[in-house]
Enzyme design. Structure first.
Site, short mmCIF file in Angstrom:
data_model
loop_
_atom_site.label_atom_id
_atom_site.label_comp_id
_atom_site.label_asym_id
_atom_site.label_seq_id
_atom_site.Cartn_x
_atom_site.Cartn_y
_atom_site.Cartn_z
N CYS A 119 0.81 -1.23 0.00
CA CYS A 119 0.00 0.00 0.00
C CYS A 119 0.84 1.27 0.00
CB CYS A 119 -0.94 0.00 1.21
SG CYS A 119 -2.13 -1.36 1.21
N HIS A 152 12.54 0.99 5.27
CA HIS A 152 12.29 -0.42 4.96
C HIS A 152 12.79 -1.29 6.12
CE1 HIS A 152 11.58 -4.02 2.74
NE2 HIS A 152 11.46 -3.41 1.57
N HIS A 166 -1.61 19.86 7.22
CA HIS A 166 -2.50 18.77 6.80
C HIS A 166 -1.76 17.44 6.86
CE1 HIS A 166 -5.15 21.95 5.37
NE2 HIS A 166 -4.14 22.44 4.67
N HIS A 192 -2.39 6.90 5.45
CA HIS A 192 -2.95 5.80 4.67
C HIS A 192 -4.18 5.22 5.36
CE1 HIS A 192 -3.57 2.11 2.59
NE2 HIS A 192 -3.05 1.36 3.53
N HIS A 202 -14.26 5.75 5.19
CA HIS A 202 -15.72 5.59 5.25
C HIS A 202 -16.34 5.60 3.87
CE1 HIS A 202 -19.91 7.05 5.72
NE2 HIS A 202 -19.90 6.30 6.81
N ASN A 259 -10.48 0.96 1.88
CA ASN A 259 -9.03 0.93 1.72
C ASN A 259 -8.72 0.72 0.24
OD1 ASN A 259 -6.31 0.41 1.64
ND2 ASN A 259 -6.32 -1.17 3.22
#
Length: 497
Positions: free
Chosen positions: A225, A304, A388, A392, A421, A425
């Site tokens: 993702c 990572h 802001h 994810h 909502h 995802n």
């Protein structure tokens, strides 16, 4: 007396607040506060001196033409080296998010009805019901047409059809927004983690839009993702070595081939949370694009944790005991995500935090090492660095954990919760739906800074920092236009099904 004590406590907290504000102002503007009096004193001294004294001072320097020319040459040389060695600015001209049609919507009742028709295992049905009740998803999230069949049809043809639908729709909208022509695209980067056909998705785009034969194209798969920010980083690096170029970045996840048929609970979660989506982003290093660009890319920081076996296997594609393939999500996922976030913050903090926060962090670190290692580590206030936050939208637990760790308000994580909502995802493209939400609410102003945070298998935590170049006017023509008037909405802890 209790009232007086309470008043004293309130007064103390207010005084402490102003002490901290004063400290921040003093540290962050230290050079200004130091240089202004020196420059003012110098200017007053020069104004007090007469023309004769100034001429005498100039002659006393004993500068001849050779010295002057050498000094000018040195200044020009240093300036040229500085400007030539500076990284090229990378601008986000515009972006577009795919908006699924109403026919693809999957209300809770429809999802659970299909689940009962597909499986005879009542425990699996009850488990997925509990997940949906606590997921934070709404009734308008969408699945691809192949998943509406009973049973679902995860064929190669259906998977390609979904890829063409979401990717071409996002690119078409971006082209209409920007006036982009196929011959103007110099670099193409596509990321899709779990669907990697031959020819690749990047080749599919080149074929559809008849892009140039010398285009530099890349197709990233298996990176989870957070791959959207990896694509950004790759495009940025390409734009540094190829001047006067445009880069098209496409982020998506194809849901069709990844439906899990089995009964393992850790592998059923993706069925409940992942939904269809895609985003197309136009980046450029052309100076003339700065006038109409929305944002400038300031930093990309990648972390990572794949060297750790726990982190490597916490999001893992495998087969269950019955041979059904799917993605297993470890119970340690949130703890591992927290560790990756800490590593990422350590790198990005010095790049974005004001000096006042960096000094507090440094002093607390030294204090823990030399005085008392039981002191709690100082968590920098990233709200001083960003207006802001785009976290994810991997699930309610992910958003809750980051809100707590970064001490963010409900408004700071509103874009993430509302995106989860409304769209679910959508994997790597979710960050762009969140940015579109902030714009649709009319909150993006020139000079605002945005922090995008993505998590992905491997395990990775990646960050991108943007600076807004112009105030974004509403309506934006994005995926939120027909529903933004309903948001934000209240999302209960449990929605009884």
């Amino acid at each position: 007396m209790p009232g007086a004590a309470g008043g004293g406590g309130f007064s103390g907290s207010v005084n402490l607040k102003y002490v901290k504000l004063g400290y921040q102002y003093l540290v962050n503007h230290f050079l200004t506060l130091l240089l202004v009096p020196v420059m003012a004193a110098t200017a007053l001294e020069l104004a007090r001196m007469g023309p004769g004294e100034l001429l005498t001072l100039w002659r006393s320097l004993q500068l001849d033409l050779v010295h002057i020319l050498c000094s000018v040459f040195l200044v020009v040389f240093v300036g040229t080296v500085y400007f030539m060695s500076r990284p090229r600015p990378v601008y986000l001209v515009d972006y577009s998010c795919y908006k699924p049609p109403p026919s693809c919507r999957v209300p809770f009742a429809t999802f659970m009805e299909h689940t009962r028709l597909i499986t005879d295992d009542e425990k699996s049905v009850r488990f997925q019901t509990r997940i949906l009740e606590r997921s934070g998803l709404g009734e308008e999230t969408c699945l691809p047409p192949a998943n509406h069949y009973i049973p679902p049809n995860p064929s190669m043809e259906a998977s390609r059809a979904e890829a063409q639908l979401v990717i071409f729709s996002a690119i078409d909208d971006l082209v209409s927004r920007t006036g982009l022509k196929p011959k103007d695209i110099d670099i193409l980067v596509v990321n899709c983690s779990l669907f990697s056909p031959t020819p690749s998705l990047s080749a599919m785009i080149i074929n559809k839009y008849k892009l140039r034969s010398n285009i530099r194209s890349f197709n990233l798969s298996g990176m989870g993702c957070s791959a959207g920010l990896i694509s950004l980083d790759l495009a940025r690096d390409m734009l540094q070595v190829h001047p006067n170029s445009n880069a098209l970045v496409v982020s998506t996840e194809i849901i069709t081939p990844n439906f899990y048929w089995g009964t393992r609970r850790d592998m059923m979660l993706p069925n409940c949370l992942f939904r269809m989506g895609a985003a197309a982003i136009l980046l450029s290093n052309r100076r003339r694009e700065a006038r109409r660009a929305k944002y400038r890319l300031m930093h990309v920081v990648r972390t990572h944790k794949g060297a750790d076996d726990r982190a490597y296997r916490c999001v893992y594609e495998e087969e269950d005991e019955q041979g059904h393939s799917g993605i297993s999500l470890s119970k340690e996922l949130m703890a591992i995500a927290g560790e990756a976030l800490k590593s990422n913050i350590t790198t990005i903090g010095p790049l974005v935090l004001p000096m006042s926060e960096q000094l507090l962090f440094f002093f607390r670190l030294v204090g823990r090492k030399l005085i008392n290692n039981k002191w709690k580590p100082y968590i920098p206030d990233f709200k001083l660095a960003f207006e802001h936050f785009c976290i994810h939208a991997g699930g309610r637990a992910v958003i809750d954990e980051l809100q707590k760790n970064l001490d963010l308000s409900a408004r700071h994580v509103e874009a993430s919760r509302m995106t989860l909502h409304r769209f679910g995802n959508t994997s790597s493209s979710s960050l762009w739906y969140e940015l579109a939400y902030i714009e649709a609410q009319g909150r993006m102003r020139r000079g605002d800074r945005v922090w995008q945070i993505g998590f992905g298998s491997g395990f990775k935590c990646n960050s991108a920092v943007w600076k807004c170049l112009r105030t974004v006017k509403t309506p934006t023509g994005g995926p939120w236009d027909d529903c933004i008037h309903r948001y934000p909405v209240f999302i209960p802890e449990i929605v009884k099904l």
